[in-house]
Motif scaffolding. Sequence first.
Motif: not given
Lengths: 143, 225
Positions: B71-76, B78, B83-85
Amino acid sequence: MFATISSKVSCIFWMILQVACLFGLSEIGTWISKVLHAPIPGSIWGLIILFLLLKFKIVKLEWVSSGGDWLIREMLLFFVPSSVGILSYGHLMLHQGIQIVVTIVTSTALVMVFTGAIAETIWKSRQRRKVKSRYAKEEASSC
Amino acid sequence: MMWVGLMMTVLFYWGCKKLYKKVRFVLLNPMITCLIAIIVVLLCTHMSYSTYFSRSKLLADMLNPATVALAIPLYRHFDVLKRHVAEFLLSLACGATVAVTSSVMLARVMHLNGNITLSVAPRSVTTPIAMDISQTLGGIPALTAVFVIITGLSGVILGPLIIRVCRIQSSVAKGTLFGMGCHGLGTARAFEIGQMEGTCASLSMVTAAFITLALAPVLVPLLGM
């Protein structure tokens, strides 16, 4: 000299504490998945909870980052004990191992090529559009 | 005695990582060398797998908090992910379909029996979810766990080659390729390339797991299993 050692010790202490907190979150996640009977494992629930806690600023990034980054960096190590489990299927692997490995390796290669190629194509077309719109803007401003 | 299994694993892992840093040869990936070293030791000392596992269980348990920590890199990162969804959803939906279909088809071509074929189907996602899907399909969860690991190992070796051969440049594509192709092991490998690649891989791993969870029980019967 003493100061550097003591700062290192406190650094390690905080890291262990943070890892313990993350462990607690994954336990909470396991409990949630048990109660809800959802097919989503506890660690994924834990991930969602931590993400929301960070997003809504209930937990600060510094509170979990050093322990969390360490866990991610050494993630391969945690896969080792279960990988050794291949040993218990020695019989199957001896008889059909080659077929199984060929199946998995080929399929993995296909998956990676497809996924990578599609993501790359979309990324490139987006990049091209960005460049085009920049040109259009520049032309408009030069007129 | 209790700590021998754990200490041995940590020491071998540390040594193999050092070796890999020096040599940088794909087949000497620390995961593979470490695995071989431990299996050799277990065979030589006649220690059974269950004894070894019970002694090194603490390490395996750390996989859960490590998954939470993603979750940490995900939060960093996000905003980048938002933008790349389109890249993520499209490539992962295709990737998951290819994973399940090609696994089942190839298993059939290779004349593997029904149970094994069903256990191969969910191999492309992270272990706990793969085992769950395997149970739903009627496969053998323990066997699926083994297939997931083989997938991870082959993906870790194939990934960098595929990136080079297909000339993939964007971090997003590199990340999704690893996250979809070989779950947690791939995510760890992607973090070696860079923070952004690793983050994309971890997001892909989680998303791929959800997609496969929904897809596999529908797709596998369609493939005639």
